[in-house]
Design a protein around this motif. Structure first.
Motif, PDB file in Angstrom:
ATOM      1  N   PRO A  57       5.977  -0.430  17.148  1.00 25.68           N
ATOM      2  CA  PRO A  57       6.009   0.471  18.305  1.00 25.68           C
ATOM      3  C   PRO A  57       6.274   1.925  17.934  1.00 25.68           C
ATOM      4  CG  PRO A  57       8.044  -0.791  18.162  1.00 25.68           C
ATOM      5  CD  PRO A  57       7.117  -1.358  17.129  1.00 25.68           C
ATOM      6  N   ASP A  58       6.698   2.160  16.703  1.00 32.73           N
ATOM      7  CA  ASP A  58       7.013   3.516  16.246  1.00 32.73           C
ATOM      8  C   ASP A  58       5.791   4.293  15.780  1.00 32.73           C
ATOM      9  OD1 ASP A  58       7.119   1.415  14.227  1.00 32.73           O
ATOM     10  OD2 ASP A  58       7.581   3.004  12.781  1.00 32.73           O
ATOM     11  N   LEU A  59       4.652   3.614  15.612  1.00 34.24           N
ATOM     12  CA  LEU A  59       3.479   4.268  15.031  1.00 34.24           C
ATOM     13  C   LEU A  59       2.513   4.764  16.100  1.00 34.24           C
ATOM     14  CD1 LEU A  59       2.740   1.858  12.045  1.00 34.24           C
ATOM     15  CD2 LEU A  59       3.794   4.125  11.958  1.00 34.24           C
ATOM     16  N   ARG A  60       1.795   5.839  15.756  1.00 34.16           N
ATOM     17  CA  ARG A  60       0.762   6.373  16.654  1.00 34.16           C
ATOM     18  C   ARG A  60      -0.453   5.459  16.644  1.00 34.16           C
ATOM     19  NH1 ARG A  60       1.232  12.397  14.226  1.00 34.16           N
ATOM     20  NH2 ARG A  60       1.772  11.089  12.450  1.00 34.16           N
TER      21      ARG A  60
ATOM     22  N   SER B  87       3.576  -0.404   6.091  1.00 31.32           N
ATOM     23  CA  SER B  87       4.453   0.363   5.187  1.00 31.32           C
ATOM     24  C   SER B  87       3.770   1.642   4.728  1.00 31.32           C
ATOM     25  CB  SER B  87       4.859  -0.497   3.986  1.00 31.32           C
ATOM     26  OG  SER B  87       3.731  -0.840   3.181  1.00 31.32           O
ATOM     27  N   MET B  88       2.457   1.596   4.519  1.00 36.33           N
ATOM     28  CA  MET B  88       1.698   2.788   4.133  1.00 36.33           C
ATOM     29  C   MET B  88       1.736   3.830   5.247  1.00 36.33           C
ATOM     30  SD  MET B  88      -2.339   3.182   3.013  1.00 36.33           S
ATOM     31  CE  MET B  88      -3.035   2.620   4.591  1.00 36.33           C
ATOM     32  N   LEU B  89       1.522   3.395   6.472  1.00 40.01           N
ATOM     33  CA  LEU B  89       1.496   4.324   7.596  1.00 40.01           C
ATOM     34  C   LEU B  89       2.856   4.990   7.797  1.00 40.01           C
ATOM     35  CD1 LEU B  89      -0.581   2.292  10.229  1.00 40.01           C
ATOM     36  CD2 LEU B  89      -1.391   3.816   8.432  1.00 40.01           C
ATOM     37  N   ARG B  90       3.915   4.227   7.606  1.00 39.27           N
ATOM     38  CA  ARG B  90       5.259   4.764   7.816  1.00 39.27           C
ATOM     39  C   ARG B  90       5.669   5.740   6.715  1.00 39.27           C
ATOM     40  NH1 ARG B  90       6.863  -1.092   9.846  1.00 39.27           N
ATOM     41  NH2 ARG B  90       6.921  -0.715  12.099  1.00 39.27           N
ATOM     42  N   LYS B  91       5.142   5.569   5.515  1.00 36.57           N
ATOM     43  CA  LYS B  91       5.472   6.460   4.405  1.00 36.57           C
ATOM     44  C   LYS B  91       4.663   7.756   4.439  1.00 36.57           C
ATOM     45  CE  LYS B  91       8.452   4.211   1.674  1.00 36.57           C
ATOM     46  NZ  LYS B  91       9.689   4.787   1.101  1.00 36.57           N
ATOM     47  N   ALA B  92       3.522   7.728   5.102  1.00 43.27           N
ATOM     48  CA  ALA B  92       2.631   8.882   5.103  1.00 43.27           C
ATOM     49  C   ALA B  92       3.200  10.031   5.933  1.00 43.27           C
ATOM     50  CB  ALA B  92       1.267   8.486   5.648  1.00 43.27           C
TER      51      ALA B  92
ATOM     52  N   VAL C 177      -4.446   5.766   7.497  1.00 43.04           N
ATOM     53  CA  VAL C 177      -5.038   5.055   8.625  1.00 43.04           C
ATOM     54  C   VAL C 177      -5.197   3.598   8.237  1.00 43.04           C
ATOM     55  CG1 VAL C 177      -6.967   4.895  10.237  1.00 43.04           C
ATOM     56  CG2 VAL C 177      -6.338   7.129   9.265  1.00 43.04           C
ATOM     57  N   GLY C 178      -4.694   2.688   9.079  1.00 42.93           N
ATOM     58  CA  GLY C 178      -4.836   1.256   8.838  1.00 42.93           C
ATOM     59  C   GLY C 178      -4.744   0.497  10.145  1.00 42.93           C
ATOM     60  N   ASP C 179      -5.020  -0.797  10.085  1.00 40.85           N
ATOM     61  CA  ASP C 179      -5.084  -1.558  11.331  1.00 40.85           C
ATOM     62  C   ASP C 179      -4.252  -2.831  11.369  1.00 40.85           C
ATOM     63  OD1 ASP C 179      -6.834  -2.953   9.494  1.00 40.85           O
ATOM     64  OD2 ASP C 179      -7.637  -4.003  11.236  1.00 40.85           O
TER      65      ASP C 179
ATOM     66  N   LYS D  71       0.804  -1.213   0.000  1.00 42.44           N
ATOM     67  CA  LYS D  71       0.000   0.000   0.000  1.00 42.44           C
ATOM     68  C   LYS D  71       0.843   1.273   0.000  1.00 42.44           C
ATOM     69  CE  LYS D  71      -4.014  -2.006   2.378  1.00 42.44           C
ATOM     70  NZ  LYS D  71      -4.918  -1.882   3.539  1.00 42.44           N
ATOM     71  N   HIS D  72       2.087   1.167   0.431  1.00 46.66           N
ATOM     72  CA  HIS D  72       2.950   2.348   0.434  1.00 46.66           C
ATOM     73  C   HIS D  72       3.162   2.901  -0.970  1.00 46.66           C
ATOM     74  CE1 HIS D  72       5.725  -1.047  -0.242  1.00 46.66           C
ATOM     75  NE2 HIS D  72       6.413  -0.188  -0.983  1.00 46.66           N
TER      76      HIS D  72
END
Length: 206
Positions: free
Chosen positions: A180-183, A158-163, A150-152, A133-134
Motif C-alpha cells: 500500500p506504500d507504493l505508487r 524490494s526494488m521499487l522501495r529502494k529506488a 518499475v515492476g508489477d 532485484k533491490h
C-alpha cells in the motif's frame, strides 16, 4: 546519473509462463510470482514439470518466439531513454528472453541463466542475485545514481522501495494489497507523467 530499472514480464512483455502453459496445455506452469512469491521454489517446480513432460530449452524458445512486446512498450522505452540509462531487471532467464530483448532494442539486461544438458533438457537455474532485484538498485545507488524502478509483482517490491522513484505497474489485487506504500501506475503514460513533473518536459507514448 539517472538509471531506469524496468522489469520485463508484465511490464514490457507478456508473462511468459502463462503463455507456455496455454501453448502446452500444462496449466500448472501458469503460476507466476504474482501468486507464489518464493521465486526459487517456483523455478524448481517449473523445471521439474518441464522435465516430466520432456520439454527442453529449444521447445521453450520456440514458444516464446510467438510473443511480442506489450502495446506501447517500445515507445515507452524510447521516451525513457531521453532522460535515463535503461536497465532491464528480470527474474526470467536469458535463454528465454533473447528474442524479445532484441525486439525491445537490446537495452542492458540483468537476468538469470539456465544450465542445460547436451540434449537441451534444463538441469538447473543459475541465479545472478542472492537476495533480490533491490541489489541492482543498491549497486547504482552506491555510484551516486538516481533510480527509477518499475515492476508489477511480489519479486519487484524490494526494488521499487529502494529506488528513488518506484512504480507498481498494473498489479494484481494480491500484490497491491502487499504494497500500500507504493505508487500505482495503470499505464505507461502514468509513469511518464510522473517523470515529467521532475524534468519539466512532456513525455508521451502516443
Amino acid at each position: 546519473m539517472k538509471i531506469a530499472c524496468i522489469d520485463m514480464e508484465g511490464v514490457l512483455i507478456p508473462e511468459m509462463w502463462p503463455h507456455i502453459a496455454d501453448f502446452t496445455g500444462i496449466q500448472s506452469l501458469a503460476i507466476t510470482t504474482r501468486e507464489e512469491p518464493d521465486y526459487v521454489q517456483l523455478v524448481a517446480k517449473r523445471i521439474s514439470i518441464l522435465n516430466e513432460n520432456r520439454l527442453g530449452i529449444a521447445d521453450i524458445e520456440y514458444m516464446i518466439s510467438k510473443l511480442a512486446p506489450l502495446p506501447g512498450a517500445i515507445e515507452f522505452l524510447k521516451q525513457l531513454q531521453k532522460h535515463y540509462r535503461i536497465v532491464l531487471v528480470s527474474d526470467a532467464f536469458q535463454e528465454m528472453l533473447l528474442p524479445l530483448w532484441h525486439t525491445l532494442g537490446q537495452p542492458e539486461l540483468r537476468c538469470h541463466r539456465l544450465i542445460c544438458k547436451a540434449n537441451g533438457q534444463i538441469r538447473q537455474a543459475r541465479f545472478s542475485r542472492a537476495q533480490g532485484k533491490h541489489e541492482v538498485i543498491e549497486e547504482f545507488a552506491a555510484m551516486g545514481a538516481r533510480t527509477l524502478a518499475v515492476g508489477d509483482a511480489f519479486n519487484d517490491l524490494s526494488m521499487l522501495r529502494k529506488a528513488t522513484q518506484g512504480y507498481l505497474f498494473r498489479p494484481s489485487a494480491e500484490t497491491q494489497q502487499a504494497a500500500p506504500d507504493l505508487r500505482i501506475a495503470l499505464s505507461y503514460q502514468d509513469i511518464l507523467d510522473g517523470i515529467m513533473l521532475e524534468h519539466g518536459s512532456a513525455l508521451s507514448v502516443n
